[in-house]
Design an enzyme around this catalytic site. Sequence first.
Site, PDB file in Angstrom:
ATOM      1  N   ARG A  83     -39.953 -11.465  -8.381  1.00  0.00           N
ATOM      2  CA  ARG A  83     -40.363 -12.642  -7.576  1.00  0.00           C
ATOM      3  C   ARG A  83     -41.128 -13.633  -8.441  1.00  0.00           C
ATOM      4  NH1 ARG A  83     -43.428 -10.455  -2.426  1.00  0.00           N
ATOM      5  NH2 ARG A  83     -43.613 -12.680  -1.958  1.00  0.00           N
ATOM      6  N   GLN A 114     -50.394 -18.770   3.388  1.00  0.00           N
ATOM      7  CA  GLN A 114     -50.020 -17.346   3.366  1.00  0.00           C
ATOM      8  C   GLN A 114     -49.219 -17.045   2.097  1.00  0.00           C
ATOM      9  OE1 GLN A 114     -48.618 -15.987   7.569  1.00  0.00           O
ATOM     10  NE2 GLN A 114     -48.226 -18.186   7.474  1.00  0.00           N
ATOM     11  N   ASN A 115     -48.802 -18.126   1.421  1.00  0.00           N
ATOM     12  CA  ASN A 115     -47.925 -17.964   0.265  1.00  0.00           C
ATOM     13  C   ASN A 115     -48.705 -17.518  -0.966  1.00  0.00           C
ATOM     14  OD1 ASN A 115     -45.970 -18.912   1.995  1.00  0.00           O
ATOM     15  ND2 ASN A 115     -46.014 -21.005   1.202  1.00  0.00           N
ATOM     16  N   HIS A 132     -53.444 -14.511   1.334  1.00  0.00           N
ATOM     17  CA  HIS A 132     -52.780 -13.282   0.908  1.00  0.00           C
ATOM     18  C   HIS A 132     -52.704 -13.109  -0.599  1.00  0.00           C
ATOM     19  CE1 HIS A 132     -50.595 -13.364   5.051  1.00  0.00           C
ATOM     20  NE2 HIS A 132     -51.821 -12.911   5.154  1.00  0.00           N
ATOM     21  N   CYS A 160     -55.023  -1.632 -17.011  1.00  0.00           N
ATOM     22  CA  CYS A 160     -56.269  -2.411 -16.996  1.00  0.00           C
ATOM     23  C   CYS A 160     -56.878  -2.437 -18.404  1.00  0.00           C
ATOM     24  CB  CYS A 160     -57.249  -1.773 -16.022  1.00  0.00           C
ATOM     25  SG  CYS A 160     -58.916  -2.454 -16.111  1.00  0.00           S
ATOM     26  N   CYS A 163     -60.355  -0.239 -18.141  1.00  0.00           N
ATOM     27  CA  CYS A 163     -60.462   1.222 -17.935  1.00  0.00           C
ATOM     28  C   CYS A 163     -59.146   1.951 -18.119  1.00  0.00           C
ATOM     29  CB  CYS A 163     -61.005   1.484 -16.519  1.00  0.00           C
ATOM     30  SG  CYS A 163     -59.762   1.195 -15.242  1.00  0.00           S
ATOM     31  N   GLY A 200     -43.790 -24.279   8.255  1.00  0.00           N
ATOM     32  CA  GLY A 200     -42.925 -23.302   7.597  1.00  0.00           C
ATOM     33  C   GLY A 200     -43.382 -21.869   7.733  1.00  0.00           C
ATOM     34  N   THR A 201     -43.907 -21.527   8.923  1.00  0.00           N
ATOM     35  CA  THR A 201     -44.265 -20.127   9.139  1.00  0.00           C
ATOM     36  C   THR A 201     -43.723 -19.633  10.470  1.00  0.00           C
ATOM     37  OG1 THR A 201     -46.074 -18.513   9.259  1.00  0.00           O
ATOM     38  CG2 THR A 201     -46.543 -20.741  10.113  1.00  0.00           C
ATOM     39  N   ASN A 226     -41.277 -27.032  11.482  1.00  0.00           N
ATOM     40  CA  ASN A 226     -40.460 -25.871  11.187  1.00  0.00           C
ATOM     41  C   ASN A 226     -39.014 -26.244  11.432  1.00  0.00           C
ATOM     42  OD1 ASN A 226     -39.215 -23.175  11.337  1.00  0.00           O
ATOM     43  ND2 ASN A 226     -41.338 -22.411  11.374  1.00  0.00           N
TER      44      ASN A 226
HETATM   45  C1  BV8 Z   1     -54.244  -6.326   8.449  1.00  0.00           C
HETATM   46  C2  BV8 Z   1     -48.504 -11.026   0.650  1.00  0.00           C
HETATM   47  C3  BV8 Z   1     -55.790  -4.826   9.229  1.00  0.00           C
HETATM   48  C4  BV8 Z   1     -47.663  -9.992  -0.030  1.00  0.00           C
HETATM   49  C5  BV8 Z   1     -48.118 -10.720   3.046  1.00  0.00           C
HETATM   50  C6  BV8 Z   1     -48.529  -1.813  11.589  1.00  0.00           C
HETATM   51  C7  BV8 Z   1     -48.954  -1.288  10.398  1.00  0.00           C
HETATM   52  C8  BV8 Z   1     -49.796  -1.984   9.541  1.00  0.00           C
HETATM   53  C9  BV8 Z   1     -50.216  -3.247   9.877  1.00  0.00           C
HETATM   54  C10 BV8 Z   1     -49.755  -3.774  11.065  1.00  0.00           C
HETATM   55  C11 BV8 Z   1     -48.938  -3.080  11.933  1.00  0.00           C
HETATM   56  N1  BV8 Z   1     -48.686  -3.876  13.013  1.00  0.00           N
HETATM   57  C12 BV8 Z   1     -49.306  -5.076  12.844  1.00  0.00           C
HETATM   58  C13 BV8 Z   1     -49.971  -5.001  11.697  1.00  0.00           C
HETATM   59  C14 BV8 Z   1     -50.747  -6.038  11.111  1.00  0.00           C
HETATM   60  C15 BV8 Z   1     -49.908  -6.615   9.981  1.00  0.00           C
HETATM   61  C16 BV8 Z   1     -48.807  -7.467  10.591  1.00  0.00           C
HETATM   62  O1  BV8 Z   1     -49.092  -8.553  11.060  1.00  0.00           O
HETATM   63  N2  BV8 Z   1     -47.570  -6.944  10.564  1.00  0.00           N
HETATM   64  C17 BV8 Z   1     -46.458  -7.708  11.148  1.00  0.00           C
HETATM   65  C18 BV8 Z   1     -45.187  -7.417  10.358  1.00  0.00           C
HETATM   66  C19 BV8 Z   1     -46.312  -7.317  12.615  1.00  0.00           C
HETATM   67  N3  BV8 Z   1     -50.827  -7.376   9.202  1.00  0.00           N
HETATM   68  C20 BV8 Z   1     -51.430  -6.790   8.163  1.00  0.00           C
HETATM   69  O2  BV8 Z   1     -51.210  -5.681   7.758  1.00  0.00           O
HETATM   70  C21 BV8 Z   1     -52.505  -7.644   7.521  1.00  0.00           C
HETATM   71  N4  BV8 Z   1     -53.688  -6.853   7.381  1.00  0.00           N
HETATM   72  O3  BV8 Z   1     -53.882  -6.471   9.582  1.00  0.00           O
HETATM   73  O4  BV8 Z   1     -55.248  -5.517   8.127  1.00  0.00           O
HETATM   74  C22 BV8 Z   1     -56.846  -3.971   8.746  1.00  0.00           C
HETATM   75  C23 BV8 Z   1     -57.974  -3.871   9.530  1.00  0.00           C
HETATM   76  C24 BV8 Z   1     -58.960  -3.042   9.123  1.00  0.00           C
HETATM   77  C25 BV8 Z   1     -58.826  -2.316   7.936  1.00  0.00           C
HETATM   78  C26 BV8 Z   1     -57.698  -2.430   7.157  1.00  0.00           C
HETATM   79  C27 BV8 Z   1     -56.685  -3.267   7.558  1.00  0.00           C
HETATM   80  C28 BV8 Z   1     -52.073  -8.084   6.138  1.00  0.00           C
HETATM   81  C29 BV8 Z   1     -50.870  -8.975   6.263  1.00  0.00           C
HETATM   82  C30 BV8 Z   1     -50.568  -9.606   4.901  1.00  0.00           C
HETATM   83  C31 BV8 Z   1     -49.315  -9.013   4.316  1.00  0.00           C
HETATM   84  N5  BV8 Z   1     -48.976  -9.742   3.100  1.00  0.00           N
HETATM   85  N6  BV8 Z   1     -47.887 -11.423   1.918  1.00  0.00           N
HETATM   86  C32 BV8 Z   1     -46.322 -10.515  -0.462  1.00  0.00           C
HETATM   87  O5  BV8 Z   1     -46.033 -11.724  -0.272  1.00  0.00           O
HETATM   88  O6  BV8 Z   1     -45.561  -9.709  -1.011  1.00  0.00           O
HETATM   89  S1  BV8 Z   1     -47.330 -11.163   4.451  1.00  0.00           S
HETATM   90  C33 BV8 Z   1     -46.041 -12.197   4.086  1.00  0.00           C
HETATM   91  O7  BV8 Z   1     -45.205 -12.183   5.204  1.00  0.00           O
HETATM   92  C34 BV8 Z   1     -46.423 -13.650   3.919  1.00  0.00           C
HETATM   93  O8  BV8 Z   1     -47.627 -13.831   3.244  1.00  0.00           O
HETATM   94  C35 BV8 Z   1     -46.465 -14.183   5.316  1.00  0.00           C
HETATM   95  O9  BV8 Z   1     -47.716 -13.971   5.894  1.00  0.00           O
HETATM   96  C36 BV8 Z   1     -45.456 -13.315   5.984  1.00  0.00           C
HETATM   97  C37 BV8 Z   1     -44.131 -14.047   6.096  1.00  0.00           C
HETATM   98  O10 BV8 Z   1     -44.285 -14.994   7.080  1.00  0.00           O
HETATM   99  P1  BV8 Z   1     -43.872 -16.504   6.815  1.00  0.00           P
HETATM  100  O11 BV8 Z   1     -44.634 -17.033   5.662  1.00  0.00           O
HETATM  101  O12 BV8 Z   1     -44.010 -17.176   8.107  1.00  0.00           O
HETATM  102  O13 BV8 Z   1     -42.359 -16.422   6.358  1.00  0.00           O
HETATM  103  P2  BV8 Z   1     -41.096 -16.102   7.275  1.00  0.00           P
HETATM  104  O14 BV8 Z   1     -39.958 -15.848   6.365  1.00  0.00           O
HETATM  105  O15 BV8 Z   1     -41.465 -15.074   8.306  1.00  0.00           O
HETATM  106  O16 BV8 Z   1     -40.839 -17.448   8.079  1.00  0.00           O
HETATM  107  C38 BV8 Z   1     -40.460 -18.599   7.387  1.00  0.00           C
HETATM  108  C39 BV8 Z   1     -40.487 -19.718   8.404  1.00  0.00           C
HETATM  109  O17 BV8 Z   1     -40.170 -20.945   7.747  1.00  0.00           O
HETATM  110  C40 BV8 Z   1     -39.456 -19.536   9.510  1.00  0.00           C
HETATM  111  O18 BV8 Z   1     -40.053 -19.865  10.758  1.00  0.00           O
HETATM  112  C41 BV8 Z   1     -38.361 -20.569   9.163  1.00  0.00           C
HETATM  113  O19 BV8 Z   1     -37.775 -21.114  10.323  1.00  0.00           O
HETATM  114  C42 BV8 Z   1     -39.182 -21.624   8.462  1.00  0.00           C
HETATM  115  N7  BV8 Z   1     -38.453 -22.424   7.461  1.00  0.00           N
HETATM  116  C43 BV8 Z   1     -37.477 -22.009   6.608  1.00  0.00           C
HETATM  117  N8  BV8 Z   1     -37.114 -23.049   5.819  1.00  0.00           N
HETATM  118  C44 BV8 Z   1     -37.883 -24.122   6.185  1.00  0.00           C
HETATM  119  C45 BV8 Z   1     -38.730 -23.727   7.230  1.00  0.00           C
HETATM  120  N9  BV8 Z   1     -39.608 -24.572   7.820  1.00  0.00           N
HETATM  121  C46 BV8 Z   1     -39.657 -25.842   7.368  1.00  0.00           C
HETATM  122  N10 BV8 Z   1     -38.880 -26.291   6.357  1.00  0.00           N
HETATM  123  C47 BV8 Z   1     -37.978 -25.466   5.750  1.00  0.00           C
HETATM  124  N11 BV8 Z   1     -37.206 -25.940   4.765  1.00  0.00           N
END
Ligand code: BV8
Length: 260
Positions: A83, A114-115, A132, A160, A163, A200-201, A226
Amino acid sequence: MWLWHNGRMSDLDLVIPPQLIARLRGARHVAVLTGAGISAESGIATFRDTATGLWARFNPEEVATLEAFRRTPGFVWRWYAERRQVIGGAEPNAAHRALVELEARVPAFTLITQNIDDLHRRAGSRNIVELHGNIHRARCLDEGTRVESWADTADPPPRCPDCGGMLRPDVVWFGEMLPLAAINAAFAVASSCDVFLSVGTSGTVEPAASLAYEALRSDAVVVEVNSEETPLTPSATYVLQGPAGEVLPALLAAGWAGGG
Ligand code: BV8
């Protein structure tokens, strides 16, 4: 491009509601939340586009989790390295540049992303909250030392320099807490801004997905940009449906035609 306002859809080429422009021009503090969609026109796959999305080939639990990294560190490191290579070859697009211009035109501006692709900073945005993390940083799995560069090895992940522990991407994985300073800043801004753009989310990952509703609860004007409908669409004050690379420059032009 299409405008949705109170359920009515019209061709954006005809009009951006003057009241939206007035709110934007009169805004004290504009907050913007971006997701993978703003980088799509830079050629970076989004997470959920079924054809090309990152999710299409890998389930997030298989890769973007600490458990996956502990189980298969080399595989997860290589997924991020792949990536990082795609991102390295990408350029900020017109949407990123429009947000740089917007930041210069309003009294207070916060960009919450979020990116992890660093394209906002490369475009010139300044007040950025990275929810993120950032793919161009790594940190020691054992002691947390952050590094911006590392010697690639034939047997990843690299180690690292302090360490000798394994380095991991400095990003937030599923099931991991977001950086406290970042998430606190993001919610503080969402509850105090007067205009909130969601760009875009898909609004499916928490806690980022709750920010727009926090803004709505605080009587901010919430504008969704979006190319498709999302769970936020029915609640947003305005929905400007189209590619961010077209909609955001059009919004800037309508708001500050002639550079006023
Ligand atoms: C937390 C970094 C709690 C890494 C990312 C079960 C198990 C574990 C956790 C959970 C669970 N159920 C729910 C959760 C919470 C979980 C969650 O939300 N899961 C989801 C799947 C249900 N969240 C977490 O785990 C978060 N932490 O909750 O911790 C906690 C509490 C106490 C103690 C410990 C922990 C952490 C979440 C962060 C994960 N990391 N990214 C990496 O990138 O590799 S998430 C990653 O996915 C992105 O950062 C982003 O957030 C997400 C993707 O979403 P989008 O950016 O919106 O992208 P997507 O493709 O979905 O959509 C694109 C949009 O753009 C579309 O709408 C499309 O129509 C539009 N589009 C396309 N082209 C265009 C456009 N719009 C305009 N113009 C265009 N040209």
